[in-house]
Design a protein around this motif. Sequence first.
Motif, PDB file in Angstrom:
ATOM      1  N   LYS A 202      20.739 -31.326  61.501  1.00 12.40           N
ATOM      2  CA  LYS A 202      21.751 -31.048  60.459  1.00 12.40           C
ATOM      3  C   LYS A 202      21.161 -30.747  59.087  1.00 12.40           C
ATOM      4  O   LYS A 202      21.885 -30.320  58.194  1.00 12.40           O
ATOM      5  N   CYS A 203      19.888 -31.033  58.873  1.00 13.63           N
ATOM      6  CA  CYS A 203      19.319 -30.889  57.517  1.00 13.63           C
ATOM      7  C   CYS A 203      18.144 -29.928  57.512  1.00 13.63           C
ATOM      8  O   CYS A 203      17.500 -29.715  58.528  1.00 13.63           O
ATOM      9  N   THR A 204      17.870 -29.389  56.315  1.00 11.08           N
ATOM     10  CA  THR A 204      16.581 -28.713  56.125  1.00 11.08           C
ATOM     11  C   THR A 204      15.740 -29.563  55.180  1.00 11.08           C
ATOM     12  O   THR A 204      16.270 -30.241  54.288  1.00 11.08           O
ATOM     13  N   PHE A 205      14.453 -29.493  55.382  1.00 14.39           N
ATOM     14  CA  PHE A 205      13.503 -30.280  54.591  1.00 14.39           C
ATOM     15  C   PHE A 205      12.515 -29.329  53.953  1.00 14.39           C
ATOM     16  O   PHE A 205      11.897 -28.527  54.646  1.00 14.39           O
ATOM     17  N   SER A 206      12.415 -29.377  52.638  1.00 13.15           N
ATOM     18  CA  SER A 206      11.357 -28.593  52.000  1.00 13.15           C
ATOM     19  C   SER A 206      10.511 -29.503  51.134  1.00 13.15           C
ATOM     20  O   SER A 206      10.987 -30.530  50.615  1.00 13.15           O
ATOM     21  N   TYR A 207       9.269 -29.116  50.988  1.00  8.28           N
ATOM     22  CA  TYR A 207       8.281 -30.013  50.378  1.00  8.28           C
ATOM     23  C   TYR A 207       7.507 -29.298  49.285  1.00  8.28           C
ATOM     24  O   TYR A 207       7.199 -28.120  49.402  1.00  8.28           O
ATOM     25  N   THR A 208       7.206 -30.039  48.240  1.00  9.19           N
ATOM     26  CA  THR A 208       6.251 -29.547  47.268  1.00  9.19           C
ATOM     27  C   THR A 208       5.398 -30.738  46.845  1.00  9.19           C
ATOM     28  O   THR A 208       5.863 -31.875  46.855  1.00  9.19           O
ATOM     29  N   ARG A 209       4.161 -30.455  46.485  1.00  8.24           N
ATOM     30  CA  ARG A 209       3.261 -31.575  46.179  1.00  8.24           C
ATOM     31  C   ARG A 209       3.157 -31.859  44.698  1.00  8.24           C
ATOM     32  O   ARG A 209       3.012 -30.945  43.904  1.00  8.24           O
TER      33      ARG A 209
ATOM     34  N   GLU B 244      15.320 -42.091  75.643  1.00  2.00           N
ATOM     35  CA  GLU B 244      15.813 -40.961  74.832  1.00  2.00           C
ATOM     36  C   GLU B 244      16.833 -41.427  73.792  1.00  2.00           C
ATOM     37  O   GLU B 244      16.969 -40.829  72.737  1.00  2.00           O
ATOM     38  N   ASN B 245      17.536 -42.529  74.128  1.00  2.00           N
ATOM     39  CA  ASN B 245      18.547 -43.055  73.186  1.00  2.00           C
ATOM     40  C   ASN B 245      17.948 -43.390  71.828  1.00  2.00           C
ATOM     41  O   ASN B 245      18.609 -43.280  70.813  1.00  2.00           O
ATOM     42  N   TYR B 246      16.677 -43.810  71.838  1.00  2.00           N
ATOM     43  CA  TYR B 246      16.034 -44.183  70.563  1.00  2.00           C
ATOM     44  C   TYR B 246      15.946 -43.003  69.598  1.00  2.00           C
ATOM     45  O   TYR B 246      15.775 -43.191  68.402  1.00  2.00           O
ATOM     46  N   LEU B 247      15.996 -41.807  70.141  1.00  2.00           N
ATOM     47  CA  LEU B 247      15.794 -40.627  69.289  1.00  2.00           C
ATOM     48  C   LEU B 247      17.095 -39.957  68.862  1.00  2.00           C
ATOM     49  O   LEU B 247      17.076 -38.973  68.124  1.00  2.00           O
ATOM     50  N   ILE B 248      18.236 -40.498  69.307  1.00  2.00           N
ATOM     51  CA  ILE B 248      19.514 -39.827  69.009  1.00  2.00           C
ATOM     52  C   ILE B 248      19.701 -39.642  67.510  1.00  2.00           C
ATOM     53  O   ILE B 248      20.001 -38.549  67.031  1.00  2.00           O
ATOM     54  N   GLY B 249      19.484 -40.723  66.740  1.00  2.00           N
ATOM     55  CA  GLY B 249      19.719 -40.681  65.290  1.00  2.00           C
ATOM     56  C   GLY B 249      18.846 -39.648  64.592  1.00  2.00           C
ATOM     57  O   GLY B 249      19.324 -38.811  63.839  1.00  2.00           O
ATOM     58  N   ILE B 250      17.551 -39.692  64.858  1.00  2.00           N
ATOM     59  CA  ILE B 250      16.635 -38.795  64.144  1.00  2.00           C
ATOM     60  C   ILE B 250      16.841 -37.344  64.602  1.00  2.00           C
ATOM     61  O   ILE B 250      16.737 -36.408  63.796  1.00  2.00           O
ATOM     62  N   ARG B 251      17.192 -37.140  65.868  1.00  2.00           N
ATOM     63  CA  ARG B 251      17.476 -35.767  66.328  1.00  2.00           C
ATOM     64  C   ARG B 251      18.648 -35.186  65.541  1.00  2.00           C
ATOM     65  O   ARG B 251      18.647 -34.018  65.166  1.00  2.00           O
ATOM     66  N   GLU B 252      19.656 -36.017  65.317  1.00  2.00           N
ATOM     67  CA  GLU B 252      20.830 -35.538  64.573  1.00  2.00           C
ATOM     68  C   GLU B 252      20.440 -35.162  63.138  1.00  2.00           C
ATOM     69  O   GLU B 252      20.840 -34.119  62.621  1.00  2.00           O
ATOM     70  N   VAL B 253      19.634 -36.028  62.515  1.00  2.00           N
ATOM     71  CA  VAL B 253      19.181 -35.753  61.142  1.00  2.00           C
ATOM     72  C   VAL B 253      18.447 -34.413  61.098  1.00  2.00           C
ATOM     73  O   VAL B 253      18.716 -33.557  60.250  1.00  2.00           O
ATOM     74  N   ILE B 254      17.530 -34.221  62.037  1.00  2.00           N
ATOM     75  CA  ILE B 254      16.713 -32.996  62.032  1.00  2.00           C
ATOM     76  C   ILE B 254      17.584 -31.761  62.254  1.00  2.00           C
ATOM     77  O   ILE B 254      17.378 -30.712  61.628  1.00  2.00           O
TER      78      ILE B 254
ATOM     79  N   ILE C 235       5.548 -38.246  56.677  1.00  2.00           N
ATOM     80  CA  ILE C 235       6.960 -37.989  56.361  1.00  2.00           C
ATOM     81  C   ILE C 235       7.377 -36.642  56.943  1.00  2.00           C
ATOM     82  O   ILE C 235       8.429 -36.518  57.576  1.00  2.00           O
ATOM     83  N   GLU C 236       6.528 -35.634  56.773  1.00  2.00           N
ATOM     84  CA  GLU C 236       6.840 -34.312  57.332  1.00  2.00           C
ATOM     85  C   GLU C 236       6.939 -34.388  58.852  1.00  2.00           C
ATOM     86  O   GLU C 236       7.828 -33.797  59.457  1.00  2.00           O
ATOM     87  N   ASP C 237       6.013 -35.115  59.455  1.00  2.00           N
ATOM     88  CA  ASP C 237       6.023 -35.213  60.920  1.00  2.00           C
ATOM     89  C   ASP C 237       7.269 -35.942  61.428  1.00  2.00           C
ATOM     90  O   ASP C 237       7.799 -35.615  62.489  1.00  2.00           O
ATOM     91  N   HIS C 238       7.744 -36.913  60.641  1.00  2.00           N
ATOM     92  CA  HIS C 238       8.916 -37.677  61.084  1.00  2.00           C
ATOM     93  C   HIS C 238      10.154 -36.776  61.185  1.00  2.00           C
ATOM     94  O   HIS C 238      10.968 -36.939  62.097  1.00  2.00           O
ATOM     95  N   PHE C 239      10.264 -35.832  60.255  1.00  2.00           N
ATOM     96  CA  PHE C 239      11.449 -34.953  60.263  1.00  2.00           C
ATOM     97  C   PHE C 239      11.138 -33.643  60.985  1.00  2.00           C
ATOM     98  O   PHE C 239      11.463 -32.554  60.529  1.00  2.00           O
ATOM     99  N   ASP C 240      10.472 -33.777  62.121  1.00  2.00           N
ATOM    100  CA  ASP C 240      10.103 -32.632  62.943  1.00  2.00           C
ATOM    101  C   ASP C 240      10.144 -33.106  64.397  1.00  2.00           C
ATOM    102  O   ASP C 240      10.238 -34.310  64.655  1.00  2.00           O
ATOM    103  N   ILE C 241      10.049 -32.164  65.321  1.00  2.00           N
ATOM    104  CA  ILE C 241      10.030 -32.566  66.736  1.00  2.00           C
ATOM    105  C   ILE C 241       8.621 -33.009  67.123  1.00  2.00           C
ATOM    106  O   ILE C 241       7.646 -32.388  66.716  1.00  2.00           O
ATOM    107  N   ASN C 242       8.537 -34.088  67.912  1.00  2.00           N
ATOM    108  CA  ASN C 242       7.250 -34.502  68.478  1.00  2.00           C
ATOM    109  C   ASN C 242       7.310 -34.164  69.968  1.00  2.00           C
ATOM    110  O   ASN C 242       7.871 -34.906  70.776  1.00  2.00           O
ATOM    111  N   TYR C 243       6.752 -32.999  70.319  1.00  2.00           N
ATOM    112  CA  TYR C 243       6.905 -32.488  71.692  1.00  2.00           C
ATOM    113  C   TYR C 243       6.309 -33.426  72.738  1.00  2.00           C
ATOM    114  O   TYR C 243       6.851 -33.572  73.831  1.00  2.00           O
TER     115      TYR C 243
END
Length: 273
Positions: free
Chosen positions: A94-101, A82-92, A62-70
């Motif tokens: 515009k948002c911040t993601f924080s995690y706690t276990r 590149e078109n396949y990544l348009i949606g997820i690039r926009e999400v990344i 999940i963390e990797d999905h909301f990050d760049i895969n160089y």
Amino acid sequence: MIRKCLFPVAGYGTRFLPATKAVPKEMLPILTKPLMQYGVEEAMNAGMSTMAIVTGRSKKAIEDHFDINYEIEDQIKGTDKENYLIGIREVISKCTFSYTRQIQMKGLGHAILTGEPLIGNEPFAVILADDLCDNGSDDGVLAQMVKLYDKYKCSIVAIEEVNPSETKKYGIIDGTQIEDGIYRVHNMVEKPNPKDALTNLAIIGRYILTPDIFDIIRDTKPGKGGEIQITDTLMTQASIGNVIAYKFKGKRFDCGSVDGFVEATNYFYNQSK
Ligand code: G1P
């Protein structure tokens, strides 16, 4: 204004074994998009940009999905793919993601309390990503609930009518209808047997919670299944008139079950044609 959305994602997804042995259930795709991304997009559609994720072991994807895969970016740079990544690039972007276990699985109430450091003292939304909701191009379920929060300023649960034989899968509410499809809740019970169910109005995985919920969770004893249930903590708020239940507009799929998952897949596939 509600800025933050909490996602409890520490659960094991046992109904989808063996698929969920190494892949988080929230990363199972409906067509090409993981359930988790649908949830985040619904939160964005409701004006939220801070995603607070209560995660667990084996959920690193999940963390990797909301990050760049160089490596992938490098491979497909300048190609049509590149078109396949348009949606997820926009999400990344515009948002911040924080995690706690969440170290131990002690129920949804406990998962939400685990997220307190990410939320602080402000009202917030909760999405259970395996309940996938769609309302076409109109407001998503969470956006509808945010509008309601502006009016009522109390905790809100999304509900739908279920077959009375299915009450044991859901938190069930009873209340007084105060507007079309809007109830002031006066009773709620986690997963009652059909013969004990108050109504067939079932809570689905969308909540808006006021931050006093954290102290109430701390004071709530384990309930159904020996777990700390958010339904029981909400009952404390409901007892003083502070919970609204809302029959949302749109469709909802229980993607935690194989039947619901297949139904959602067919629905989104037909929509995409
Ligand atoms: C949780 C809640 C339940 C709610 C349901 C919605 O149950 O405890 O009250 O109706 O989500 O999906 P779970 O499905 O995690 O067992």
